[in-house]
Design a protein around this motif. Structure first.
Motif, short mmCIF file in Angstrom:
data_model
loop_
_atom_site.label_atom_id
_atom_site.label_comp_id
_atom_site.label_asym_id
_atom_site.label_seq_id
_atom_site.Cartn_x
_atom_site.Cartn_y
_atom_site.Cartn_z
N GLU A 28 0.80 -1.15 -0.13
CA GLU A 28 0.10 -0.03 -0.05
C GLU A 28 1.06 1.17 0.10
N GLU A 31 2.66 1.72 -3.50
CA GLU A 31 1.48 2.15 -4.36
C GLU A 31 1.27 3.71 -4.33
N ALA A 32 1.04 3.86 -2.89
CA ALA A 32 0.92 5.59 -2.60
C ALA A 32 1.95 6.33 -3.25
N ALA A 34 4.23 5.46 -5.52
CA ALA A 34 4.26 5.84 -7.08
C ALA A 34 3.02 6.50 -7.93
N ASP A 35 2.07 6.75 -7.05
CA ASP A 35 0.87 7.02 -7.52
C ASP A 35 1.14 8.62 -7.72
N ASP A 36 -0.16 9.23 -8.14
CA ASP A 36 0.01 10.78 -8.13
C ASP A 36 -0.05 11.37 -6.77
N GLY A 39 -2.24 12.39 -3.97
CA GLY A 39 -2.84 11.50 -2.99
C GLY A 39 -2.04 11.53 -1.67
N TRP A 46 -4.20 9.00 1.52
CA TRP A 46 -2.78 8.50 1.74
C TRP A 46 -1.89 9.32 2.48
#
Length: 125
Positions: A28, A31-32, A34-36, A39, A46
């Motif tokens: 988790e 992913e957070a 690597a994301d925008d 967020g 996040w």
């Protein structure tokens, strides 16, 4: 199934279970990260949940149970940089109460540093 004690985490099955939980928390966070970046802002999900996940990983790793895995220290340092860059860039826009910004910054840094330290200990054996 191997059992080496009477504790709740003293068996292969318990270690597998704990490993699954820590893997989910790490996944988790990754992913957070690597994301925008939006967020990760302090008022986004996040932006709150990542430090919670880091803290949970610390609490589990500090117990020294088999299966409580943590990422490498360099990974944690990368997470810290990414997270704190977003936090520093956006916290003032939320007009925090006097003192909150400094206290929260210190707590975030302590939390990431704690996990990095645990990762370093694990790597050292």
């Amino acid at each position: 199934m191997g059992t080496w004690g009477s504790g709740n985490f003293d068996s292969d099955t318990a270690a597998d279970h704990l490993s699954g939980i820590t893997e989910r928390l790490v996944s988790e966070i990754a992913e957070a990260m690597a994301d925008d970046p939006v967020g990760l802002e302090p008022d986004e999900y996040w932006g709150v949940a990542v430090p919670c996940n880091v803290e949970l990983l610390c609490l589990m790793a500090e117990q020294r149970h088999v299966g409580a895995e943590v990422p490498q220290a360099a990974v944690v340092e990368g997470w810290k940089k990414t997270f704190m860059d977003v936090w520093e860039r956006t916290i003032d826009g939320l007009e925090p109460e006097p003192g909150y910004k400094e206290e929260r910054r210190a707590e975030l840094i302590r939390t990431f540093d704690r996990l990095a330290g645990l990762a370093g200990e694990r790597a050292a054996g």
